[in-house]
Design an enzyme around this catalytic site. Sequence first.
Site, PDB file in Angstrom:
ATOM      1  CD  GLU A 248      -1.418  -2.377   1.947  1.00 38.33           C
ATOM      2  OE1 GLU A 248      -2.242  -3.165   2.421  1.00 38.33           O
ATOM      3  OE2 GLU A 248      -0.171  -2.561   2.012  1.00 38.33           O
TER       4      GLU A 248
ATOM      5  CB  CYS B 187      -0.925  -0.804   5.120  1.00 37.22           C
ATOM      6  SG  CYS B 187       0.791  -1.308   4.889  1.00 37.22           S
TER       7      CYS B 187
END
Length: 368
Positions: A47, A87
């Site tokens: 991510e 993330c």
Amino acid sequence: MARALALAESALYLTSPNPRVGCVLVNSDGVVIGEGHTQKTGEAHAEVMAIRDATTKGHITAGLISKGTTAYVTLEPCSHQGRTGACSAALIQIGIAKVMASSSDPNPLVAGRGFAALRAAGIEVNVGDGADQAHELNIGFMKRMTTGLPWVRMKAAVSLDGMTALPNGQSQWITGEAARIDGHKWRARACAILTGIGTVLTDDPILDVRHVATERQPTLVLVDSTLDVPLKAKIFQTEILKKPRLIWIYCASQDTKKAKALEALGATVICLPNPSGKVDLAAMLRDLGERQINELHVEAGFKLNGSFWREGLVDELLLYQSAQLMGAGQGIANLGTFENLTDTPKLRYHSIDLVGDDLRITSRLNSK
């Protein structure tokens, strides 16, 4: 999601012990504006890599991404502060509108918390697209997170009549070059390669990854009950290796002087005896799980292979079969004698592929 899965697969030899994850950011017009995959341990997750890519391309301004952007990610975004930041928090911070994830993360530190954090921030979350592919990419990680044990994959090269070597031990080469190169790909994806002292004494192998490009060498695990491994064995000749690696030697009766000599060569000696004076293989797998081994690639002789099968420790058999007959010889594993077919190990075919002139057959226990 197909692109995210392809990105995850491109990290197959890189991320261990972390899972292989891909992420693609798509704006409201359906245009990909950022993508990335998880890097090696301690570095950015998928991510974050996708966010960095979108930033570099000018799609994130004043810390925010364009309205209506969807993140396609192959595993639940983490929600905890580990070697890197969470993330899920990074996606929330830039203003993602929707997250499409292949599967949840069984890691107890995550286990739904990432999805919960996203939903609490008003982000739509959908789960399931590409779940089977994502699971296959991270089959060892998934097993370790749910059982504490690595996924055990046993590799062997055999003739049509099931022989791995002639009676005199000759086995090079049963299969062709394409199969041998393919075998190194499976070595490269593993966290560790395991063999037994019999193989080391007979063949003096290096047991590294040579035929495919890789950022790391898997850890070498040696089962050596009485520490018979020669100090001059090739496995210790680090100058041969393109990348450094760890060596863990499991024994049953520790010779302190020999153990110190092996440790001076860079090995770690672990004593885990069973009541028979051999290495306790089940305890070894638990220890390997604690040492963050996801996939254990076994390349051993028929005696040690037999012990793994008899104790029910194998998840998958990776078999390369050549179109030749060898007659009398050594089989895959010393399983002993069965009185009834109902007592034999039962597997199911998972995949069958032609690799050069040889077959690659992967089989799994019916329960896997």
